[in-house]
Design an enzyme around this catalytic site. Sequence first.
Site, PDB file in Angstrom:
ATOM      1  N   ARG A  24       0.881  -1.176   0.000  1.00  0.00           N
ATOM      2  CA  ARG A  24       0.000   0.000   0.000  1.00  0.00           C
ATOM      3  C   ARG A  24       0.909   1.214   0.000  1.00  0.00           C
ATOM      4  NH1 ARG A  24      -5.414   1.353   3.440  1.00  0.00           N
ATOM      5  NH2 ARG A  24      -6.167  -0.109   1.886  1.00  0.00           N
TER       6      ARG A  24
ATOM      7  N   HIS B 222      -7.455   0.856  -6.421  1.00  0.00           N
ATOM      8  CA  HIS B 222      -7.653   0.016  -5.227  1.00  0.00           C
ATOM      9  C   HIS B 222      -8.361  -1.274  -5.666  1.00  0.00           C
ATOM     10  CE1 HIS B 222      -7.924  -1.220  -1.199  1.00  0.00           C
ATOM     11  NE2 HIS B 222      -8.884  -0.446  -0.739  1.00  0.00           N
TER      12      HIS B 222
ATOM     13  N   GLN C  22     -10.311  -3.903  -3.275  1.00  0.00           N
ATOM     14  CA  GLN C  22     -11.630  -3.530  -2.766  1.00  0.00           C
ATOM     15  C   GLN C  22     -12.734  -3.958  -3.743  1.00  0.00           C
ATOM     16  OE1 GLN C  22     -12.346  -1.943   0.307  1.00  0.00           O
ATOM     17  NE2 GLN C  22     -14.431  -2.539  -0.236  1.00  0.00           N
TER      18      GLN C  22
ATOM     19  N   CYS D  12     -16.393   1.712   0.593  1.00  0.00           N
ATOM     20  CA  CYS D  12     -15.268   0.842   0.964  1.00  0.00           C
ATOM     21  C   CYS D  12     -14.880   0.988   2.431  1.00  0.00           C
ATOM     22  CB  CYS D  12     -14.075   1.105   0.051  1.00  0.00           C
ATOM     23  SG  CYS D  12     -13.375   2.765   0.215  1.00  0.00           S
TER      24      CYS D  12
ATOM     25  N   ARG E 224     -13.771  -8.557   2.224  1.00  0.00           N
ATOM     26  CA  ARG E 224     -12.349  -8.319   1.977  1.00  0.00           C
ATOM     27  C   ARG E 224     -11.556  -9.574   2.365  1.00  0.00           C
ATOM     28  NH1 ARG E 224     -10.132  -3.396   1.421  1.00  0.00           N
ATOM     29  NH2 ARG E 224      -8.483  -4.738   0.616  1.00  0.00           N
TER      30      ARG E 224
HETATM   31  N1   CP Z   1     -11.423  -0.172   2.474  1.00  0.00           N
HETATM   32  C1   CP Z   1     -10.134  -0.207   2.875  1.00  0.00           C
HETATM   33  O1   CP Z   1      -9.198  -0.442   2.090  1.00  0.00           O
HETATM   34  O2   CP Z   1      -9.989   0.022   4.202  1.00  0.00           O
HETATM   35  P1   CP Z   1      -8.615   0.177   4.998  1.00  0.00           P
HETATM   36  O3   CP Z   1      -8.017   1.488   4.599  1.00  0.00           O
HETATM   37  O4   CP Z   1      -9.032   0.136   6.435  1.00  0.00           O
HETATM   38  O5   CP Z   1      -7.709  -0.971   4.632  1.00  0.00           O
HETATM   39  N1  NVA Z   2      -9.938   6.675  -1.497  1.00  0.00           N
HETATM   40  C1  NVA Z   2      -9.571   6.258  -0.168  1.00  0.00           C
HETATM   41  C2  NVA Z   2      -9.824   4.801   0.026  1.00  0.00           C
HETATM   42  C3  NVA Z   2      -9.509   4.274   1.412  1.00  0.00           C
HETATM   43  C4  NVA Z   2      -9.717   2.805   1.542  1.00  0.00           C
HETATM   44  C5  NVA Z   2      -8.108   6.600   0.083  1.00  0.00           C
HETATM   45  O1  NVA Z   2      -7.286   6.390  -0.825  1.00  0.00           O
HETATM   46  O2  NVA Z   2      -7.783   7.082   1.172  1.00  0.00           O
END
Ligand code: CP
Ligand code: NVA
Length: 301
Positions: free
Chosen positions: A104, A131, A134, A259, A287
Amino acid sequence: MAVRHFLSLLDLSAAEFRALIKRAIELREERRHGLSHDILRHQVLGMIFEKSSTRTRVAFEGAMLQCGGSAIFLSPRDTQLGRGEPIQDTARVLSRMVDIITIRTYEHSKLELFAAHSRVPVINALTDREHPCQLLADMQTYFEQRGDIRGKSVAWLGDGNNMCHSYIHAAQLLDFDLRIACPAGYVPDTEIVRAAGARVSVNDDPFAAARGADLLVTDVWASMGQEEEEQARRHAFAPYQVTAAVMAEAKADALFMHCLPAHRGEEVSDEVLEGPQSVVWDEAENRLHSQKALLELLLRA
Ligand code: CP
Ligand code: NVA
């Protein structure tokens, strides 16, 4: 043989995406019936997280442990990455030690650079651009609740961000219509939209996008890394909140997804998030199951 990565949803074929959803549904049922699945036995997952996470981290760690493998969480604070060791060196070293890696980070190019130097599969656990993990859970949730999404109408309201880009990819693969409503200046990447063809449209009217939709989706107005823009964004996105009035434009049996984490009173009202059409808790649970299905696919490739 070339290593199989999952940097984007488009790294799957449409048939693979459907098979992965089916497998995730099966894995969810197995867990519900208390059956164990040893499908990742002796496998080790390395997890590089340069941004915060609750769901993604726990889904990956839980998936590995429940399936007979293990996971090593690596935050930049505690590794040499945080002290400037080049990404390509880290990739070469880690991929000689573990069986699969999830990252990430901010720049998508950093993920791609890491993958180019990795001997083992690399998974995108979120970048500023996409992402994809998700979407595995979101689509699993839709299929569980309503069956195949082919030919259905999905409305995306709010920011043309990483989640929006992955929804565009999902529309492309699973063949549903996606109507995106964003304020000017916050639209999705034009190249990603163009590549999806006629099934994806972008305008600035949230009510028009929601009209007759089978699924409404939104996400935070300021993503991780955009904290300084929060105030300006709150102003620009105010008309895009998913409220009961917006939901009323959609089909009577439309679902609502997010999400998470959600900001109640910003991108979604408390009433909608907690209401009967919201499937966000199943979406979050999925997830775990969909991550297992993805890990299984990549480790068997
Ligand atoms: N939806 C999602 O990716 O959540 P987190 O940021 O908690 O991993
Ligand atoms: N768009 C958001 C998604 C978090 C899961 C971000 O990138 O922070």
